[in-house]
Write a protein that holds these residues in place. Structure first.
Motif, PDB file in Angstrom:
ATOM      1  N   ASP A   1       0.816  -1.366  -0.019  1.00 24.39           N
ATOM      2  CA  ASP A   1      -0.072  -0.047   0.177  1.00 24.39           C
ATOM      3  C   ASP A   1       0.916   1.202  -0.116  1.00 24.39           C
ATOM      4  OD1 ASP A   1      -2.348  -1.378  -0.075  1.00 24.39           O
ATOM      5  OD2 ASP A   1      -2.944  -1.044   2.065  1.00 24.39           O
TER       6      ASP A   1
ATOM      7  N   ASN B   1      -4.032  -7.352  -5.846  1.00 20.95           N
ATOM      8  CA  ASN B   1      -4.589  -6.020  -5.466  1.00 20.95           C
ATOM      9  C   ASN B   1      -3.709  -5.017  -5.745  1.00 20.95           C
ATOM     10  OD1 ASN B   1      -6.975  -6.973  -3.854  1.00 20.95           O
ATOM     11  ND2 ASN B   1      -5.541  -7.720  -2.419  1.00 20.95           N
TER      12      ASN B   1
ATOM     13  N   GLN C   1      -6.133  -1.639  -5.996  1.00 26.01           N
ATOM     14  CA  GLN C   1      -6.968  -1.579  -5.091  1.00 26.01           C
ATOM     15  C   GLN C   1      -6.285  -1.556  -3.613  1.00 26.01           C
ATOM     16  OE1 GLN C   1      -9.518  -5.014  -6.701  1.00 26.01           O
ATOM     17  NE2 GLN C   1     -11.086  -3.712  -5.616  1.00 26.01           N
TER      18      GLN C   1
ATOM     19  N   ARG D   1      -7.208  -2.997   0.200  1.00 27.70           N
ATOM     20  CA  ARG D   1      -8.169  -3.834   0.167  1.00 27.70           C
ATOM     21  C   ARG D   1      -8.092  -5.027   1.101  1.00 27.70           C
ATOM     22  NH1 ARG D   1      -9.204  -8.690  -3.165  1.00 27.70           N
ATOM     23  NH2 ARG D   1     -11.416  -9.092  -2.911  1.00 27.70           N
TER      24      ARG D   1
ATOM     25  N   ARG E   1      -8.460  -4.490   4.649  1.00 23.20           N
ATOM     26  CA  ARG E   1     -10.052  -4.232   4.800  1.00 23.20           C
ATOM     27  C   ARG E   1     -10.658  -5.330   4.962  1.00 23.20           C
ATOM     28  NH1 ARG E   1     -10.878  -0.719   0.858  1.00 23.20           N
ATOM     29  NH2 ARG E   1     -11.643  -2.444  -0.721  1.00 23.20           N
ATOM     30  N   TYR E   2     -10.683  -6.221   3.922  1.00 27.88           N
ATOM     31  CA  TYR E   2     -11.611  -7.516   4.185  1.00 27.88           C
ATOM     32  C   TYR E   2     -11.056  -8.381   5.113  1.00 27.88           C
ATOM     33  CZ  TYR E   2      -8.550 -10.486   1.013  1.00 27.88           C
ATOM     34  OH  TYR E   2      -7.566 -11.077   0.575  1.00 27.88           O
TER      35      TYR E   2
ATOM     36  N   ASP F   1     -16.354  -7.307  -0.764  1.00 31.15           N
ATOM     37  CA  ASP F   1     -15.210  -6.583  -0.780  1.00 31.15           C
ATOM     38  C   ASP F   1     -14.699  -6.811  -2.538  1.00 31.15           C
ATOM     39  OD1 ASP F   1     -13.056  -4.437  -1.122  1.00 31.15           O
ATOM     40  OD2 ASP F   1     -12.844  -4.728   0.864  1.00 31.15           O
TER      41      ASP F   1
ATOM     42  N   PHE G   1     -13.610  -7.261  -6.248  1.00 30.74           N
ATOM     43  CA  PHE G   1     -12.157  -7.180  -6.888  1.00 30.74           C
ATOM     44  C   PHE G   1     -12.442  -6.569  -8.125  1.00 30.74           C
ATOM     45  CE2 PHE G   1      -8.816  -8.861  -9.271  1.00 30.74           C
ATOM     46  CZ  PHE G   1      -7.761  -8.512  -8.670  1.00 30.74           C
ATOM     47  N   ASP G   2     -11.623  -5.582  -8.609  1.00 32.14           N
ATOM     48  CA  ASP G   2     -11.910  -4.865  -9.646  1.00 32.14           C
ATOM     49  C   ASP G   2     -11.331  -5.426 -10.876  1.00 32.14           C
ATOM     50  OD1 ASP G   2     -12.094  -2.935 -12.013  1.00 32.14           O
ATOM     51  OD2 ASP G   2     -11.778  -1.128 -10.536  1.00 32.14           O
TER      52      ASP G   2
END
Length: 279
Positions: free
Chosen positions: A22, A46, A51, A54, A57-58, A95, A97-98
């Motif tokens: 991140d 991710n 993302q 992510r 978060r999940y 959550d 996934f893109d």
């Protein structure tokens, strides 16, 4: 010269890697490819889908949720991390996934699994987000004894960390000669023989090559960390690692502990970010 990111596994220690990734996303660090093992395979995707946040978060959201993981799932399904809910329902319904961002990013993404019939590593390039990709990721992270065998691509697979815990050599063979490696153990860590080998032998009794790989894993792992260190000293890779052991259980469901490990990863990456940006 291609730039790569190599991600070790380590169950919940993988949130250290999530924190480091991140930070690199925040600083706009670009990689031409990523290879992930086990938890590294779960969280590294991710980066390709861009993302940020992510993974932590999940994991915190579903900490302690029996649908996601737990001994109830292990007893009912043979999988501590529920195969359907954790690997398919969460990324498609909760959550999300893109998939479009993942497909649009030209970055290569590989996951490492172990073929239980041979005990050897299998490397899968995941080009699009679909059910099969999620099964490859699940296979990479399926720890022996607490997971059922994953059958995908005509193979019987389990945890990639058994056969290639830190796939730096593999990535170099693919032309990635400018690498960042994220480890989840400190520099002085030495892996010991697995104490639970009697249970492993019983659980995998039909797969002697996999048992042999498990017996030899500490030797393989220690050789790989020595190789990474040698490459680091010679300036051929940058390594992000914790300064001290990350004390978190493989099956921790504490959201506070997850956040603590994630923050350690962020701190470690921030100490290396100038070097990474120069690279």
């Amino acid at each position: 010269m291609k730039r790569g990111l190599v991600l070790e596994g380590g169950a919940m220690r993988g949130l250290f890697s999530a924190g480091a990734m991140d930070v690199m996303m925040e600083y706009g660090v670009h990689f031409d490819g990523i290879v992930g093992v086990s938890a590294g395979a779960c969280f590294g995707c991710n980066y390709k889908s861009r993302q940020h946040g992510r993974a932590i978060r999940y994991n915190k959201q579903f900490a302690g949720d029996g649908r996601y993981c737990g001994f109830g799932s292990l007893i009912k399904t043979g999988n501590y991390y529920n195969a359907e809910f954790a690997y398919h329902i969460v990324p498609t319904q909760y959550d999300v996934f893109d998939a479009d961002a993942y497909a649009a990013n030209p970055m290569e993404y590989y996951v490492v699994c172990t073929d239980i019939t041979t005990g050897k590593a299998v490397y899968k390039k995941c080009e699009r987000f679909d059910h099969e990709m999620l099964e490859w990721i699940r296979a990479s992270a399926s720890m022996p004894v607490v997971s059922t065998v994953v059958e995908v691509g005509g193979l019987k697979l389990l945890d990639g960390g058994v056969s290639d815990s830190i796939p730096l050599r593999f990535f170099q063979q693919q032309g990635y000669n400018d690498n960042v490696v994220i480890l989840t153990q400190p520099i002085d860590y030495v892996k010991r023989p697995l104490k639970a080998m009697p249970l492993v032998k019983w659980s995998l009794r039909k797969y002697p090559e996999m048992v042999a790989a498990m017996q030899n894993r500490h030797v393989m792992y220690n050789e790989q960390t020595a190789y990474v260190r040698s490459e680091e000293v010679q300036g051929r890779c940058i390594v992000i690692r914790p300064e001290a052991p990350i004390n978190i259980g493989h099956f921790s469901i504490s959201a506070d502990e997850m956040q603590r490990i994630y923050e350690l990863g962020r701190e470690a990456a921030l100490k290396k970010i100038d070097e990474i940006l120069k690279g």
